[in-house]
Write an enzyme that holds these catalytic residues in place. Structure first.
Site, PDB file in Angstrom:
ATOM      1  N   GLU A 131       0.814  -1.215   0.000  1.00  0.00           N
ATOM      2  CA  GLU A 131       0.000   0.000   0.000  1.00  0.00           C
ATOM      3  C   GLU A 131       0.850   1.268   0.000  1.00  0.00           C
ATOM      4  OE1 GLU A 131      -2.577  -0.418  -1.138  1.00  0.00           O
ATOM      5  OE2 GLU A 131      -4.245  -1.030   0.117  1.00  0.00           O
ATOM      6  N   THR A 188      -4.722   7.862  -3.703  1.00  0.00           N
ATOM      7  CA  THR A 188      -5.071   7.632  -2.295  1.00  0.00           C
ATOM      8  C   THR A 188      -4.326   8.624  -1.405  1.00  0.00           C
ATOM      9  OG1 THR A 188      -5.470   5.318  -2.783  1.00  0.00           O
ATOM     10  CG2 THR A 188      -5.227   5.891  -0.477  1.00  0.00           C
TER      11      THR A 188
HETATM   12  N1  HSE Z   1      -8.930   3.586   4.207  1.00  0.00           N
HETATM   13  C1  HSE Z   1      -8.255   4.049   3.036  1.00  0.00           C
HETATM   14  C2  HSE Z   1      -8.662   5.488   2.765  1.00  0.00           C
HETATM   15  C3  HSE Z   1      -8.630   3.180   1.892  1.00  0.00           C
HETATM   16  O1  HSE Z   1      -9.851   5.770   2.820  1.00  0.00           O
HETATM   17  O2  HSE Z   1      -7.786   6.314   2.501  1.00  0.00           O
HETATM   18  C4  HSE Z   1      -7.894   3.490   0.645  1.00  0.00           C
HETATM   19  O3  HSE Z   1      -8.312   2.585  -0.363  1.00  0.00           O
END
Ligand code: HSE
Length: 313
Positions: A131, A188
């Site tokens: 990630e 993200t």
């Molecule tokens: N929990 C993370 C966010 C997920 O919302 O940034 C990213 O896919």
């Protein structure tokens, strides 16, 4: 020369489910990535990546599957060279756990290739290494769901991790709408940068109440209880401006019979929750119409919870 290889597939997923930011993940049986990991000759610890999606970096340090394999090779002092072949089914950058699917499949395939016997909890930790490629930091919600399947609660306390899996109710149906938008590189990371650093206590109380309700709904296998909890007042309000059509997609889906609608992960996809697939087609059309109202085409998928990653024979 290839000596031996193992392949695994891992599904897409949705994270957060509204109030469960970075804590909740749900595996979806809509799309999946396949990763083949091969031991190649000569050795020397080199990692090469072949990717079916040319927009995804193939340098190991910038590729989610590459980062996972790199970390596993370091930890287990594996000096062979490795080739990773990623066949993308999950579109990258749309909030449906694309990097997580590649990372989860890579972790599972590499574990099998070297017969490392890593337990599933630790395998999620390795998959989360991936990630960093897209989000800049590790988060476990998508990778845990993609690997373990079903609904997963990520418990993170003082650096200690636990992944609690609950089997979703059989009548839970999801509609995912993926808008055909250009998304920024490292989307993200961008979507996380807009989030507030300080949150009013009343909003925290609201979200805890929702998150607890969602967990109770999964434990009771009751879709209506799950969907009553999907109501977030912290993350969505900060991110919705990044999603053209957010308000219309949400309104249209509810009018067409969805019980709850939220941003899927960091967006820009939206996800609707339904009890049975009775209204699913109408909800899919309504969500697409919501995006279309702002001039954005979209793809919709009607799906159910997935059982998670699996090795291919
Ligand atoms: N929990 C993370 C966010 C997920 O919302 O940034 C990213 O896919």
């Amino acid at each position: 020369m290839t000596i031996k290889s193992c392949s695994a597939v891992a599904p897409c997923s949705t994270a957060n489910l509204g109030p469960g930011y970075d804590v909740f993940g749900l595996a979806l049986d809509a799309l999946e990535d396949k990763v083949k990991v091969s031991r190649t000759y000569p050795g020397g610890g080199r990692i090469t990546i072949k990717n079916s999606d040319q927009t995804i970096p193939s340098i190991p340090e910038s590729n989610s599957a590459g980062l996972v394999v790199k970390k596993m090779m370091e930890d287990f002092e594996i000096r062979d060279s490795t080739e990773i072949e990623v066949t993308k089914g999950v579109p990258s950058g749309y909030g449906v756990g694309s990097s997580a699917a590649s990372a989860a499949a890579a972790a599972m395939a590499f574990n099998a290739l070297y017969d490392l016997k890593i337990d599933r909890n630790k395998l999620v930790e390795y998959a989360a290494e991936g990630e960093v490629a897209s989000a800049g930091t590790k988060h476990y919600d998508n990778v845990s769901a993609s690997l373990l399947g079903g609904f997963v609660i990520c418990r993170i306390a003082s650096g200690r991790l636990q992944f609690i899996r609950l089997e979703p109710p059989k009548d839970l149906v999801l509609v995912v709408a993926i808008p055909c938008l250009e998304v920024p590189k490292k989307k993200t990371e961008v979507a996380r940068s807009v989030l507030p650093k300080v949150v009013p206590l009343k909003d925290v109380v609201h979200n805890i109440s929702g998150a607890a309700t969602i967990v109770a709904g999964f434990a009771l296998k009751d879709v209506e209880t799950i969907t009553r909890g999907i109501d977030d007042v912290i993350i969505e309000s900060a991110r919705k401006h990044l999603i053209p059509g957010y308000d219309s997609v949400k309104k249209n889906a509810i009018s067409a019979g969805a019980l709850a609608v939220t941003i899927s992960g960091a967006g820009p996809s939206m996800i609707a929750f339904l009890k049975t697939n009775k209204n699913a087609k109408m909800v899919a059309v309504a969500m697409a119409k919501g995006f279309k109202e702002t001039g954005v085409e979209s793809r919709t998928f009607i799906c159910r919870a997935s059982r998670g990653a699996r090795l291919l024979a």
